[in-house]
Design a protein around this motif. Structure first.
Motif, short mmCIF file in Angstrom:
data_model
loop_
_atom_site.label_atom_id
_atom_site.label_comp_id
_atom_site.label_asym_id
_atom_site.label_seq_id
_atom_site.Cartn_x
_atom_site.Cartn_y
_atom_site.Cartn_z
N LYS B 90 127.62 71.08 109.34
CA LYS B 90 128.47 71.40 110.49
C LYS B 90 127.68 72.21 111.51
O LYS B 90 126.90 73.09 111.14
N GLU B 91 127.89 71.87 112.75
CA GLU B 91 127.20 72.60 113.81
C GLU B 91 128.17 72.77 114.97
O GLU B 91 128.61 71.76 115.55
N ILE B 96 128.05 66.59 111.41
CA ILE B 96 126.93 65.68 111.65
C ILE B 96 126.48 65.08 110.32
O ILE B 96 126.28 65.82 109.34
N ALA B 97 126.36 63.77 110.28
CA ALA B 97 125.93 63.09 109.05
C ALA B 97 124.69 62.25 109.36
O ALA B 97 124.74 61.34 110.18
N LEU B 98 123.59 62.59 108.69
CA LEU B 98 122.32 61.89 108.94
C LEU B 98 122.00 60.93 107.80
O LEU B 98 122.25 61.23 106.63
N LEU B 146 115.99 60.33 112.72
CA LEU B 146 116.83 59.77 111.65
C LEU B 146 118.12 59.22 112.26
O LEU B 146 118.67 59.82 113.19
N ASP B 147 118.60 58.12 111.71
CA ASP B 147 119.87 57.57 112.19
C ASP B 147 121.03 58.49 111.77
O ASP B 147 120.89 59.31 110.85
N THR B 148 122.15 58.32 112.45
CA THR B 148 123.36 59.08 112.08
C THR B 148 124.43 58.10 111.60
O THR B 148 124.38 56.91 111.90
#
Lengths: 151, 172
Positions: B90-91, B96-98, B146-148
Protein backbone atom coordinates in the motif's frame (compact mmCIF):
# COMPACT_ATOMS: atom_id res chain seq x y z
CA UNK A 1 7.45 -28.64 -18.90
CA UNK A 2 6.78 -30.09 -22.32
CA UNK A 3 8.82 -28.47 -25.05
CA UNK A 4 7.05 -26.49 -27.69
CA UNK A 5 8.54 -25.08 -30.88
CA UNK A 6 8.00 -21.53 -29.66
CA UNK A 7 9.85 -22.34 -26.41
CA UNK A 8 12.81 -23.51 -28.42
CA UNK A 9 12.78 -20.37 -30.56
CA UNK A 10 12.66 -18.27 -27.40
CA UNK A 11 15.48 -20.28 -25.87
CA UNK A 12 17.66 -19.83 -28.93
CA UNK A 13 16.97 -16.10 -28.72
CA UNK A 14 18.36 -15.93 -25.19
CA UNK A 15 21.07 -18.51 -25.75
CA UNK A 16 23.92 -16.46 -24.31
CA UNK A 17 22.10 -16.13 -20.97
CA UNK A 18 20.96 -19.72 -20.41
CA UNK A 19 23.95 -21.50 -18.93
CA UNK A 20 22.48 -24.08 -16.55
CA UNK A 21 21.12 -27.49 -17.43
CA UNK A 22 18.62 -29.08 -15.09
CA UNK A 23 18.17 -32.80 -15.67
CA UNK A 24 15.27 -34.42 -13.75
CA UNK A 25 15.61 -38.16 -13.19
CA UNK A 26 12.90 -40.20 -11.52
CA UNK A 27 13.73 -43.72 -10.36
CA UNK A 28 10.80 -45.97 -9.47
CA UNK A 29 10.57 -49.55 -8.22
CA UNK A 30 9.75 -52.29 -10.70
CA UNK A 31 6.32 -52.88 -9.19
CA UNK A 32 4.00 -50.67 -11.16
CA UNK A 33 1.57 -48.85 -8.90
CA UNK A 34 0.09 -45.44 -8.17
CA UNK A 35 3.34 -44.33 -6.56
CA UNK A 36 5.03 -44.50 -9.95
CA UNK A 37 2.84 -41.74 -11.26
CA UNK A 38 3.05 -39.78 -8.02
CA UNK A 39 6.89 -39.95 -8.04
CA UNK A 40 7.08 -38.75 -11.61
CA UNK A 41 4.51 -36.02 -11.07
CA UNK A 42 6.35 -34.87 -7.95
CA UNK A 43 9.63 -34.59 -9.85
CA UNK A 44 7.94 -32.80 -12.76
CA UNK A 45 6.19 -30.30 -10.49
CA UNK A 46 9.32 -29.48 -8.49
CA UNK A 47 11.57 -29.19 -11.54
CA UNK A 48 9.06 -27.05 -13.45
CA UNK A 49 8.70 -24.78 -10.41
CA UNK A 50 12.48 -24.35 -10.35
CA UNK A 51 12.50 -23.62 -14.07
CA UNK A 52 9.62 -21.17 -13.77
CA UNK A 53 11.55 -19.18 -11.18
CA UNK A 54 14.85 -19.22 -13.04
CA UNK A 55 13.77 -19.58 -16.64
CA UNK A 56 16.08 -16.86 -17.88
CA UNK A 57 19.08 -18.96 -16.94
CA UNK A 58 17.98 -22.58 -16.60
CA UNK A 59 17.24 -25.05 -19.36
CA UNK A 60 15.03 -27.88 -18.18
CA UNK A 61 15.96 -31.11 -19.92
CA UNK A 62 13.27 -33.69 -20.66
CA UNK A 63 12.77 -35.81 -17.52
CA UNK A 64 14.11 -39.34 -17.49
CA UNK A 65 12.04 -42.04 -15.81
CA UNK A 66 13.83 -45.22 -14.84
CA UNK A 67 12.43 -48.51 -13.56
CA UNK A 68 14.85 -49.85 -11.01
CA UNK A 69 16.23 -53.38 -11.26
CA UNK A 70 19.59 -54.93 -10.39
CA UNK A 71 21.22 -53.37 -13.48
CA UNK A 72 19.92 -49.91 -12.70
CA UNK A 73 23.19 -48.31 -11.56
CA UNK A 74 25.28 -50.00 -14.26
CA UNK A 75 23.04 -48.85 -17.08
CA UNK A 76 21.47 -45.60 -15.93
CA UNK A 77 24.58 -43.78 -14.73
CA UNK A 78 26.53 -44.21 -18.01
CA UNK A 79 23.47 -43.11 -19.98
CA UNK A 80 23.00 -39.92 -17.94
CA UNK A 81 26.73 -39.32 -17.88
CA UNK A 82 26.97 -39.38 -21.65
CA UNK A 83 24.00 -37.01 -21.96
CA UNK A 84 25.57 -34.58 -19.54
CA UNK A 85 28.95 -34.86 -21.20
CA UNK A 86 27.40 -34.19 -24.59
CA UNK A 87 25.95 -30.92 -23.27
CA UNK A 88 28.87 -29.84 -21.11
CA UNK A 89 30.25 -27.41 -23.68
CA UNK A 90 26.91 -25.69 -24.06
CA UNK A 91 26.05 -25.56 -20.34
CA UNK A 92 28.82 -24.61 -17.90
CA UNK A 93 26.52 -25.53 -14.98
CA UNK A 94 24.85 -28.93 -14.95
CA UNK A 95 22.52 -30.17 -12.25
CA UNK A 96 20.57 -33.34 -11.65
CA UNK A 97 17.36 -33.39 -9.69
CA UNK A 98 16.49 -36.92 -8.63
CA UNK A 99 14.67 -39.01 -6.06
CA UNK A 100 17.46 -41.62 -6.06
CA UNK A 101 20.05 -41.32 -3.31
CA UNK A 102 22.50 -43.62 -5.11
CA UNK A 103 22.27 -41.59 -8.28
CA UNK A 104 22.72 -38.27 -6.46
CA UNK A 105 25.76 -39.56 -4.58
CA UNK A 106 27.32 -41.06 -7.71
CA UNK A 107 27.07 -37.81 -9.64
CA UNK A 108 28.17 -35.64 -6.73
CA UNK A 109 31.37 -37.69 -6.70
CA UNK A 110 31.83 -36.83 -10.36
CA UNK A 111 31.46 -33.10 -9.68
CA UNK A 112 27.94 -32.72 -11.06
CA UNK A 113 25.55 -30.67 -8.92
CA UNK A 114 22.99 -33.19 -7.66
CA UNK A 115 19.86 -32.41 -5.68
CA UNK A 116 18.12 -35.22 -3.86
CA UNK A 117 14.37 -34.71 -3.74
CA UNK A 118 12.43 -35.14 -0.52
CA UNK A 119 10.14 -38.20 -0.57
CA UNK A 120 6.96 -37.84 -2.62
CA UNK A 121 4.16 -36.46 -0.39
CA UNK A 122 1.38 -38.82 0.63
CA UNK A 123 -1.34 -36.38 -0.46
CA UNK A 124 -3.20 -36.84 -3.74
CA UNK A 125 -1.25 -35.40 -6.67
CA UNK A 126 -4.16 -33.14 -7.56
CA UNK A 127 -4.51 -31.75 -4.03
CA UNK A 128 -3.60 -28.19 -3.15
CA UNK A 129 -1.29 -29.45 -0.41
CA UNK A 130 0.70 -31.53 -2.90
CA UNK A 131 1.23 -28.48 -5.10
CA UNK A 132 2.16 -26.34 -2.09
CA UNK A 133 4.71 -28.93 -1.03
CA UNK A 134 6.19 -28.93 -4.54
CA UNK A 135 6.64 -25.15 -4.27
CA UNK A 136 8.33 -25.54 -0.88
CA UNK A 137 10.62 -28.20 -2.32
CA UNK A 138 11.47 -25.99 -5.30
CA UNK A 139 12.25 -23.13 -2.92
CA UNK A 140 14.73 -25.44 -1.22
CA UNK A 141 16.52 -26.13 -4.51
CA UNK A 142 16.49 -22.59 -5.96
CA UNK A 143 18.85 -20.92 -3.42
CA UNK A 144 21.33 -23.76 -3.84
CA UNK A 145 21.32 -23.30 -7.60
CA UNK A 146 21.73 -19.53 -7.23
CA UNK A 147 24.58 -20.25 -4.83
CA UNK A 148 26.34 -22.24 -7.55
CA UNK A 149 26.19 -19.22 -9.90
CA UNK A 150 27.73 -16.91 -7.35
CA UNK A 151 30.70 -19.22 -6.72
CA UNK B 1 -59.55 8.34 -63.53
CA UNK B 2 -55.88 7.51 -63.08
CA UNK B 3 -55.33 10.72 -61.08
CA UNK B 4 -57.75 9.47 -58.40
CA UNK B 5 -55.87 6.24 -57.88
CA UNK B 6 -53.32 6.58 -54.99
CA UNK B 7 -50.96 3.84 -56.15
CA UNK B 8 -50.56 2.55 -59.65
CA UNK B 9 -50.08 -1.14 -60.37
CA UNK B 10 -46.48 -0.44 -61.38
CA UNK B 11 -45.77 1.42 -58.13
CA UNK B 12 -47.43 -1.33 -56.10
CA UNK B 13 -45.21 -3.97 -57.70
CA UNK B 14 -42.13 -1.80 -57.09
CA UNK B 15 -43.00 -1.46 -53.41
CA UNK B 16 -43.54 -5.20 -53.12
CA UNK B 17 -40.22 -5.97 -54.77
CA UNK B 18 -38.39 -3.41 -52.63
CA UNK B 19 -39.97 -4.80 -49.46
CA UNK B 20 -39.12 -8.42 -50.29
CA UNK B 21 -35.59 -7.43 -51.33
CA UNK B 22 -35.16 -5.49 -48.09
CA UNK B 23 -36.24 -8.48 -45.99
CA UNK B 24 -33.86 -10.77 -47.84
CA UNK B 25 -30.97 -8.34 -47.45
CA UNK B 26 -31.72 -7.87 -43.73
CA UNK B 27 -31.89 -11.64 -43.29
CA UNK B 28 -28.43 -11.99 -44.75
CA UNK B 29 -26.82 -8.98 -43.07
CA UNK B 30 -28.15 -9.48 -39.53
CA UNK B 31 -26.09 -12.62 -38.75
CA UNK B 32 -22.99 -11.01 -40.27
CA UNK B 33 -23.36 -7.90 -38.11
CA UNK B 34 -24.04 -10.01 -35.01
CA UNK B 35 -20.96 -12.11 -35.75
CA UNK B 36 -18.81 -8.98 -36.10
CA UNK B 37 -20.10 -7.12 -33.04
CA UNK B 38 -20.88 -9.96 -30.62
CA UNK B 39 -17.39 -10.51 -29.14
CA UNK B 40 -17.19 -6.84 -28.19
CA UNK B 41 -20.52 -7.02 -26.36
CA UNK B 42 -19.78 -10.25 -24.49
CA UNK B 43 -18.28 -10.17 -21.01
CA UNK B 44 -14.69 -11.24 -21.54
CA UNK B 45 -14.09 -14.51 -19.73
CA UNK B 46 -10.35 -14.24 -20.10
CA UNK B 47 -10.06 -10.55 -19.42
CA UNK B 48 -12.79 -9.44 -17.05
CA UNK B 49 -12.29 -11.76 -14.08
CA UNK B 50 -11.02 -10.25 -10.87
CA UNK B 51 -10.08 -12.75 -8.19
CA UNK B 52 -9.89 -12.15 -4.42
CA UNK B 53 -6.29 -12.42 -3.22
CA UNK B 54 -5.79 -10.86 0.22
CA UNK B 55 -7.45 -8.73 2.88
CA UNK B 56 -6.53 -5.09 2.48
CA UNK B 57 -6.02 -4.82 6.25
CA UNK B 58 -2.94 -7.08 6.21
CA UNK B 59 -1.13 -4.97 3.62
CA UNK B 60 1.57 -2.50 4.65
CA UNK B 61 4.02 -0.28 2.84
CA UNK B 62 6.34 -3.27 2.57
CA UNK B 63 5.71 -5.47 -0.51
CA UNK B 64 4.52 -8.96 0.46
CA UNK B 65 4.18 -11.98 -1.80
CA UNK B 66 0.73 -13.48 -2.41
CA UNK B 67 -0.26 -16.46 -4.52
CA UNK B 68 -3.60 -16.86 -6.25
CA UNK B 69 -5.28 -18.88 -8.95
CA UNK B 70 -6.55 -17.23 -12.09
CA UNK B 71 -8.83 -18.73 -14.73
CA UNK B 72 -7.69 -18.22 -18.28
CA UNK B 73 -9.82 -19.20 -21.23
CA UNK B 74 -7.83 -20.57 -24.09
CA UNK B 75 -9.31 -21.22 -27.52
CA UNK B 76 -7.64 -24.63 -27.72
CA UNK B 77 -7.74 -25.93 -24.17
CA UNK B 78 -10.83 -24.18 -22.80
CA UNK B 79 -10.89 -22.78 -19.29
CA UNK B 80 -7.71 -23.43 -17.31
CA UNK B 81 -6.63 -22.43 -13.85
CA UNK B 82 -3.13 -21.05 -13.57
CA UNK B 83 -1.16 -20.25 -10.42
CA UNK B 84 0.17 -16.71 -10.19
CA UNK B 85 1.90 -14.59 -7.57
CA UNK B 86 2.04 -10.87 -6.95
CA UNK B 87 4.05 -8.47 -4.81
CA UNK B 88 1.42 -6.29 -3.13
CA UNK B 89 1.81 -3.20 -0.95
CA UNK B 90 0.00 0.00 0.00
CA UNK B 91 1.21 3.45 -0.84
CA UNK B 92 -0.73 6.55 0.09
CA UNK B 93 -3.98 4.62 0.44
CA UNK B 94 -3.51 3.02 -2.97
CA UNK B 95 -2.98 -0.73 -3.36
CA UNK B 96 -0.21 -1.64 -5.81
CA UNK B 97 0.30 -5.17 -7.12
CA UNK B 98 3.43 -5.95 -9.13
CA UNK B 99 4.08 -8.98 -11.29
CA UNK B 100 7.17 -10.91 -10.09
CA UNK B 101 8.25 -11.76 -13.63
CA UNK B 102 11.56 -10.09 -14.53
CA UNK B 103 11.36 -8.07 -17.74
CA UNK B 104 14.79 -9.24 -18.80
CA UNK B 105 14.33 -12.97 -19.42
CA UNK B 106 11.36 -14.00 -17.30
CA UNK B 107 12.90 -15.20 -14.03
CA UNK B 108 11.10 -14.49 -10.75
CA UNK B 109 12.18 -11.45 -8.76
CA UNK B 110 12.17 -11.21 -4.97
CA UNK B 111 11.87 -8.27 -2.58
CA UNK B 112 15.04 -7.70 -0.55
CA UNK B 113 16.20 -11.20 -1.44
CA UNK B 114 19.74 -9.95 -1.80
CA UNK B 115 21.14 -8.64 1.50
CA UNK B 116 23.18 -6.01 -0.31
CA UNK B 117 20.25 -4.64 -2.31
CA UNK B 118 17.92 -3.25 0.34
CA UNK B 119 14.51 -1.90 -0.67
CA UNK B 120 14.86 -3.27 -4.15
CA UNK B 121 13.41 -6.13 -6.16
CA UNK B 122 16.26 -8.39 -7.22
CA UNK B 123 16.40 -10.96 -10.00
CA UNK B 124 18.93 -13.68 -9.10
CA UNK B 125 19.43 -14.88 -12.69
CA UNK B 126 21.32 -11.89 -14.09
CA UNK B 127 21.31 -9.42 -11.18
CA UNK B 128 18.41 -7.31 -12.43
CA UNK B 129 17.21 -4.62 -10.03
CA UNK B 130 13.92 -2.76 -9.67
CA UNK B 131 12.78 -0.06 -7.29
CA UNK B 132 9.80 -0.59 -5.00
CA UNK B 133 7.35 0.74 -7.58
CA UNK B 134 8.75 -1.66 -10.16
CA UNK B 135 10.94 0.83 -11.98
CA UNK B 136 13.96 -0.86 -13.53
CA UNK B 137 17.28 0.38 -12.20
CA UNK B 138 19.48 1.73 -15.02
CA UNK B 139 22.69 -0.17 -15.58
CA UNK B 140 21.09 -3.54 -14.78
CA UNK B 141 19.81 -5.92 -17.49
CA UNK B 142 16.03 -5.22 -17.44
CA UNK B 143 14.97 -2.55 -19.93
CA UNK B 144 11.39 -2.08 -18.69
CA UNK B 145 9.61 -1.75 -15.34
CA UNK B 146 7.82 -4.71 -13.73
CA UNK B 147 4.26 -5.13 -14.95
CA UNK B 148 1.35 -4.41 -12.61
CA UNK B 149 -1.91 -6.27 -12.02
CA UNK B 150 -5.30 -4.63 -12.38
CA UNK B 151 -6.39 -3.93 -8.79
CA UNK B 152 -9.83 -3.49 -7.26
CA UNK B 153 -10.64 -3.17 -3.55
CA UNK B 154 -14.15 -4.24 -2.52
CA UNK B 155 -15.42 -4.76 1.02
CA UNK B 156 -11.90 -4.79 2.41
CA UNK B 157 -10.70 -7.47 0.00
CA UNK B 158 -8.08 -6.91 -2.70
CA UNK B 159 -9.02 -8.33 -6.10
CA UNK B 160 -6.49 -8.77 -8.88
CA UNK B 161 -7.07 -9.10 -12.61
CA UNK B 162 -4.94 -9.14 -15.71
CA UNK B 163 -1.32 -8.08 -15.94
CA UNK B 164 -0.78 -4.78 -17.71
CA UNK B 165 2.18 -2.49 -18.41
CA UNK B 166 3.32 -0.51 -15.38
CA UNK B 167 1.54 2.84 -15.32
CA UNK B 168 2.94 4.10 -12.02
CA UNK B 169 6.42 4.67 -13.44
CA UNK B 170 7.56 5.95 -16.77
CA UNK B 171 10.40 3.44 -17.18
CA UNK B 172 14.08 4.10 -17.02
Amino acid sequence: MKWKVEDMEQLLGMEEYVDTLLYPVSVSPMDWDVKWIADQFWLEKVSSNVEQNLKGRVFLFQPLCVARNELFLDTTIPFIRQNIKAMSNRFPHRAILTNSKELAEAFQEEGVIAFLLSPTPEEAVTSKRFLEKSLIEANRVIPKLIGVWSQ
Amino acid sequence: MSKDQGVSRRQFLNYCLTGVGGFLAAGMLAPMIKFAVDPALKKGKAGGNMVPVVDEAVLTGEPSNHGFKYKITDAWLGEQETELTAWIYKEGGQVIALSPICKHLGCTVGWKNDPQKQNRFFCPCHNGLYEKNGKNVPGTPPMNPLDTYQVEVKNGKVYLGLVEPNKIVGGA
